[in-house]
Enzyme design. Structure first.
Site, short mmCIF file in Angstrom:
data_model
loop_
_atom_site.label_atom_id
_atom_site.label_comp_id
_atom_site.label_asym_id
_atom_site.label_seq_id
_atom_site.Cartn_x
_atom_site.Cartn_y
_atom_site.Cartn_z
N LYS A 139 90.78 -65.73 65.38
CA LYS A 139 89.76 -65.30 64.37
C LYS A 139 88.72 -66.20 64.38
CE LYS A 139 92.25 -64.65 60.75
NZ LYS A 139 93.65 -64.68 60.77
N LYS A 199 90.69 -78.32 67.05
CA LYS A 199 90.49 -78.22 65.73
C LYS A 199 89.49 -79.38 65.23
CE LYS A 199 94.15 -75.36 64.16
NZ LYS A 199 95.35 -75.31 63.04
N LYS A 228 92.26 -67.55 74.07
CA LYS A 228 93.27 -66.91 73.32
C LYS A 228 92.77 -66.21 72.14
CE LYS A 228 94.69 -70.14 69.76
NZ LYS A 228 95.37 -70.84 69.04
P1 TYM Z 1 99.40 -69.50 63.20
O1 TYM Z 1 99.24 -68.83 61.83
O2 TYM Z 1 98.11 -69.95 64.05
O3 TYM Z 1 99.62 -68.03 64.16
C1 TYM Z 1 101.01 -67.46 63.92
C2 TYM Z 1 101.84 -66.94 65.31
O4 TYM Z 1 100.88 -66.08 66.06
C3 TYM Z 1 100.82 -66.74 67.28
N1 TYM Z 1 99.76 -66.45 68.06
C4 TYM Z 1 99.58 -65.96 69.16
N2 TYM Z 1 100.27 -65.41 70.05
C5 TYM Z 1 99.89 -64.57 71.10
N3 TYM Z 1 98.48 -64.73 71.46
C6 TYM Z 1 97.64 -65.15 70.46
N4 TYM Z 1 96.37 -65.33 70.93
C7 TYM Z 1 98.05 -65.82 69.58
N5 TYM Z 1 97.40 -66.39 68.28
C8 TYM Z 1 98.32 -66.92 67.54
C9 TYM Z 1 101.16 -68.11 67.06
O5 TYM Z 1 101.68 -69.03 68.34
C10 TYM Z 1 102.18 -68.32 65.91
O6 TYM Z 1 103.53 -67.94 66.51
N6 TYM Z 1 101.56 -73.71 63.16
C11 TYM Z 1 101.76 -72.32 63.12
C12 TYM Z 1 102.34 -72.10 61.75
C13 TYM Z 1 103.70 -72.79 61.47
C14 TYM Z 1 104.99 -72.54 62.02
C15 TYM Z 1 105.78 -73.46 61.28
C16 TYM Z 1 105.29 -71.79 63.13
C17 TYM Z 1 103.56 -73.61 60.32
N7 TYM Z 1 104.98 -74.05 60.59
C18 TYM Z 1 107.02 -73.48 61.72
C19 TYM Z 1 106.44 -71.96 63.41
C20 TYM Z 1 107.55 -72.85 62.75
C21 TYM Z 1 100.31 -71.64 63.30
O7 TYM Z 1 99.54 -71.86 63.10
O8 TYM Z 1 100.55 -70.43 63.57
#
Ligand code: TYM
Length: 315
Positions: A200, A115, A197
């Site tokens: 967006k 990032k 991966k």
């Molecule tokens: P975020 O919002 O980027 O993504 C949400 C969830 O989707 C999963 N994910 C994927 N899984 C498979 N293939 C992909 N291409 C893919 N892209 C995204 C992510 O692994 C995630 O599970 N930091 C976290 C949000 C968060 C969180 C937490 C999660 C904040 N606090 C506490 C668990 C526990 C995040 O950015 O997810």
């Protein structure tokens, strides 16, 4: 509430894509419906403001993500559904973890490095401390298992470290050592650049939104690259929605196979799309659910933060 806790969240940054669904949300539903856990599913709005954003747009994205959760099948009778920023005890706990976490550990985080490259003009402290807020999200509710995609594993490992650092420093066994819980599809790849991966940030044609119109599914999957990695990715997607696929996956006939996949996915999410529209029209209903979720989450958060503050000697 005395079952093991499961905690997870998604950032409100626009439509959910297939990776979010197959890596996380689908698993949340299974976990919720198993009845074996106390489930906490939240909207990670404070995490999302570490990137450039528009305040009016953010408000909409938060509401729409709540509609996504409900339309997908999260059920306020079975799970606590809430907005992260509405439980400020979480940021209090994040501060406490800040004091335990070596800077070098955060510098190792691959998402921070990625990032920082992507938003070179906005490398803010929040972006750096992002995994600490995530640890607080999870440990505030003593989350043992954390259902996420592959890209979040490093952050959950840091969460486990925070639990250890805290327990060791204060000579208590207060926090559990959290572990990631992955699906069979923990990493869905981009349609156009399958070495990355699905995300967006890569651009519109790289990802499939789960509330997109069937025509868009057909267009985007039609243009997905058919390199070996691309075919592998489409196969993973095909398998994940197999029961909706009206035909075989044939790598020799990708044009036909892509049509089958696009139709299968569109059918799979038809019900979701319709439900989401309904929730969007009933704003009060959705906001009431979030208010109730906040109350339930905060009751636990307040009790826990009080205990935590006693342990660290400030109360
Ligand atoms: P975020 O919002 O980027 O993504 C949400 C969830 O989707 C999963 N994910 C994927 N899984 C498979 N293939 C992909 N291409 C893919 N892209 C995204 C992510 O692994 C995630 O599970 N930091 C976290 C949000 C968060 C969180 C937490 C999660 C904040 N606090 C506490 C668990 C526990 C995040 O950015 O997810």
């Amino acid at each position: 509430m005395n079952k093991p806790s499961i905690v997870s969240g998604i950032q409100p940054t626009g439509p959910l894509h297939l990776g979010n669904y197959l890596g996380a949300l689908k698993n949340w539903l299974e976990i919720q419906n198993s009845g074996k856990y106390d489930c906490f599913f939240f909207i990670a709005d404070y995490h999302s403001i570490t990137e450039d954003y528009d305040a009016q747009e953010k408000r909409k994205q938060i509401f729409e993500l709540a509609c996504d959760y409900l339309a997908a099948g999260l059920d306020p009778k079975k799970s606590i559904i809430f907005i992260q920023s509405q439980v400020p005890e979480c940021t209090e706990l994040a501060w406490i973890f800040n004091t335990l976490t070596p800077v070098a550990e955060l510098e190792r985080m691959t998402q921070f490095k990625d990032k920082s490259q992507r938003q070179a003009k906005n490398i803010n402290m929040g972006l750096f401390a992002y995994p600490i807020l995530q640890a607080a999200d999870i440990l505030l509710y003593k989350g043992g298992l954390v259902p996420v995609g592959q890209d979040q594993v490093q952050h959950v490992e840091l969460t486990r470290d925070c639990a250890r650092w805290f327990n060791n420093k204060y000579k208590v066994k207060y926090f559990p050592e959290s572990k990631p819980l992955l699906t069979e599809t923990p990493k869905i790849m981009s349609l156009l650049a399958p070495e990355n991966k699905m995300s967006k940030s890569l651009g519109d044609k790289h990802w499939l939104g789960i509330d997109e119109l069937p025509e868009l599914f057909a267009e985007k999957i039609g243009k997905a690259v058919s390199t070996p990695a691309g075919i592998e990715n489409l196969k993973t997607i095909y398998q994940a929605f197999k029961r909706k696929m009206a035909g075989e996956f044939n790598p020799e006939k990708m044009a036909e196979t892509k049509k089958i996949i696009a139709k299968g996915i569109a059918d799979y999410f038809a019900d979701f799309r319709a439900k989401k529209e309904k929730f969007k029209e009933d704003k009060k209903f959705v906001l009431d659910i979030l208010a109730e979720g906040r109350q339930k989450a905060q009751a636990i958060a307040q009790k826990n933060i009080k205990e935590i503050k006693k342990i660290i000697g400030v109360e």
